[in-house]
Scaffold this active site. Structure first.
Site, PDB file in Angstrom:
ATOM      1  N   GLU A  29       0.605  22.122  13.050  1.00 19.49           N
ATOM      2  CA  GLU A  29      -0.822  22.474  13.021  1.00 19.49           C
ATOM      3  C   GLU A  29      -1.630  21.510  12.151  1.00 19.49           C
ATOM      4  OE1 GLU A  29      -0.495  26.576  11.859  1.00 19.49           O
ATOM      5  OE2 GLU A  29       0.312  27.162  13.824  1.00 19.49           O
ATOM      6  N   TYR A  74      -2.300  27.120  20.198  1.00 17.34           N
ATOM      7  CA  TYR A  74      -1.702  28.406  20.550  1.00 17.34           C
ATOM      8  C   TYR A  74      -0.735  28.294  21.725  1.00 17.34           C
ATOM      9  CZ  TYR A  74      -4.747  31.096  17.404  1.00 17.34           C
ATOM     10  OH  TYR A  74      -5.356  31.635  16.293  1.00 17.34           O
ATOM     11  N   LYS A 112     -11.521  31.769  11.642  1.00 10.78           N
ATOM     12  CA  LYS A 112     -11.892  31.766  13.051  1.00 10.78           C
ATOM     13  C   LYS A 112     -13.393  32.066  13.209  1.00 10.78           C
ATOM     14  CE  LYS A 112      -7.288  33.440  14.402  1.00 10.78           C
ATOM     15  NZ  LYS A 112      -6.585  34.581  15.015  1.00 10.78           N
ATOM     16  N   ASN A 142      -9.439  38.916  14.388  1.00 10.81           N
ATOM     17  CA  ASN A 142      -8.745  39.124  13.108  1.00 10.81           C
ATOM     18  C   ASN A 142      -9.014  38.030  12.074  1.00 10.81           C
ATOM     19  OD1 ASN A 142      -7.174  37.138  14.171  1.00 10.81           O
ATOM     20  ND2 ASN A 142      -5.273  38.331  14.270  1.00 10.81           N
TER      21      ASN A 142
HETATM   22  P1  IDP Z   1      -0.904  35.453  13.969  1.00 11.14           P
HETATM   23  O1  IDP Z   1      -2.329  34.964  14.095  1.00 11.14           O
HETATM   24  O2  IDP Z   1      -0.806  36.583  12.996  1.00 11.14           O
HETATM   25  O3  IDP Z   1       0.070  34.357  13.715  1.00 11.14           O
HETATM   26  P2  IDP Z   1       0.070  35.519  16.712  1.00 11.14           P
HETATM   27  O4  IDP Z   1       1.015  36.521  17.287  1.00 11.14           O
HETATM   28  O5  IDP Z   1       0.584  34.146  16.497  1.00 11.14           O
HETATM   29  O6  IDP Z   1      -0.512  36.136  15.364  1.00 11.14           O
HETATM   30  O7  IDP Z   1      -1.196  35.483  17.660  1.00 11.14           O
HETATM   31  C1  IDP Z   1      -2.171  34.487  17.487  1.00 11.14           C
HETATM   32  C2  IDP Z   1      -3.529  35.100  17.680  1.00 11.14           C
HETATM   33  O8  IDP Z   1      -3.641  35.566  19.009  1.00 11.14           O
HETATM   34  C3  IDP Z   1      -3.812  36.324  16.828  1.00 11.14           C
HETATM   35  O9  IDP Z   1      -4.200  36.033  15.515  1.00 11.14           O
HETATM   36  C4  IDP Z   1      -4.933  36.962  17.618  1.00 11.14           C
HETATM   37  O10 IDP Z   1      -6.159  36.273  17.399  1.00 11.14           O
HETATM   38  C5  IDP Z   1      -4.478  36.691  19.040  1.00 11.14           C
HETATM   39  N1  IDP Z   1      -3.707  37.830  19.556  1.00 11.14           N
HETATM   40  C6  IDP Z   1      -2.413  38.141  19.326  1.00 11.14           C
HETATM   41  N2  IDP Z   1      -2.053  39.263  19.950  1.00 11.14           N
HETATM   42  C7  IDP Z   1      -3.159  39.692  20.602  1.00 11.14           C
HETATM   43  C8  IDP Z   1      -3.433  40.815  21.447  1.00 11.14           C
HETATM   44  O11 IDP Z   1      -2.579  41.657  21.719  1.00 11.14           O
HETATM   45  N3  IDP Z   1      -4.705  40.921  21.921  1.00 11.14           N
HETATM   46  C9  IDP Z   1      -5.669  39.994  21.641  1.00 11.14           C
HETATM   47  N4  IDP Z   1      -5.457  38.936  20.878  1.00 11.14           N
HETATM   48  C10 IDP Z   1      -4.216  38.778  20.359  1.00 11.14           C
END
Ligand code: IDP
Ligand code: MG
Length: 229
Positions: A203, A125, A85, A189
């Site tokens: 994807e 997403y 990212k 992240n």
């Molecule tokens: P993943 O990336 O581990 O699959 P997902 O739950 O699919 O996690 O969420 C996708 C992305 O959305 C996360 O990697 C993160 O960048 C963002 N995200 C998820 N939960 C939160 C949150 O509570 N606050 C801000 N961003 C979030």
């Protein structure tokens, strides 16, 4: 050992046609030190098998469109979509992250740097569109810093890719995982990885859906990475 592996990994396209000395002449680098007559003799004697033939095969990249876009689940052809990212790019982590997948033994079959359109980020997403952070997530992904989009291939790569990445919230990610080593905020992240075969199909299709965007190739170290004796 090598002959058996060659049959499994590389030789199939060549075995279909009769083996001729000409095939070895095209394997120039692998066999450059051997005269063609000596090679022909060795071919006849069955001495040269896997490496030269597979090298000839390697010279001709073929479209990956002949197989399912996420490969075949549970085999060495399984594929996952991994994206570094914008924060991972800004922080100079691209090389380190690619290195982890390469060193593990996975194979890179698709790679590009792009700033995704809003439409692409939203589609990617879409399962999170009701979440309060969705707007911020899309803005962050489309802010102008590129995303490094990749397709990696290998046994169990979907599940192992997720394990290498670590938990969504980096504070819960195990030390040594990518997020556990480089991140402290869920909103930054670093990396994305498909979480299932169905996600990988979706994807890879979204990011690498055009014909010819993925490659099929055989790594030279295939025997040392994939063999199960
Ligand atoms: P993943 O990336 O581990 O699959 P997902 O739950 O699919 O996690 O969420 C996708 C992305 O959305 C996360 O990697 C993160 O960048 C963002 N995200 C998820 N939960 C939160 C949150 O509570 N606050 C801000 N961003 C979030
Ligand atoms: Mg996810």
């Amino acid at each position: 050992m090598f002959a058996r592996t060659a049959a499994r990994f590389a030789l199939r396209p060549c075995v279909a046609s009769p083996v001729k000395a000409r095939a070895f002449n095209t394997a120039s680098r692998a066999t450059a030190s051997l005269s063609s007559r000596r090679m022909a003799t060795m071919v006849t004697a069955g001495v040269i098998t896997a490496s030269a033939l597979s090298y000839a095969y390697l010279q001709k990249p073929v479209s990956a469109d002949s197989k399912p876009i996420a490969g075949v689940e549970g085999t060495f052809s399984e594929r996952t979509f991994i994206a570094i990212k914008p924060d991972g790019v800004q922080r100079g982590l691209v090389g380190k992250i690619i290195n982890r997948f390469e060193e593990r033994g996975y194979k890179l079959v698709g790679l590009k740097a792009l700033v995704p359109s809003k439409e692409l980020a939203e589609k990617h997403y879409e399962d999170l569109k009701e979440r309060p952070f969705f707007g911020g997530l899309v803005n962050y992904m489309t802010s102008g810093t590129p995303v490094i989009a990749m397709v990696w291939e290998g046994k169990d790569v979907i599940k192992q890719g997720r394990a290498m990445i670590g938990a969504t919230n980096p504070l819960q990610a195990a030390p040594g995982t990518i997020r556990g080593q480089y991140a402290i905020s869920t909103g930054r992240n670093i990396i994305h990885g498909s979480d299932s075969y169905a996600s990988a199909e979706k994807e890879i299709g979204l990011w690498f859906g055009a014909a010819g965007e993925l490659t099929e190739w055989t790594p030279a170290n295939v025997e040392w990475v994939q063999s199960d004796n």
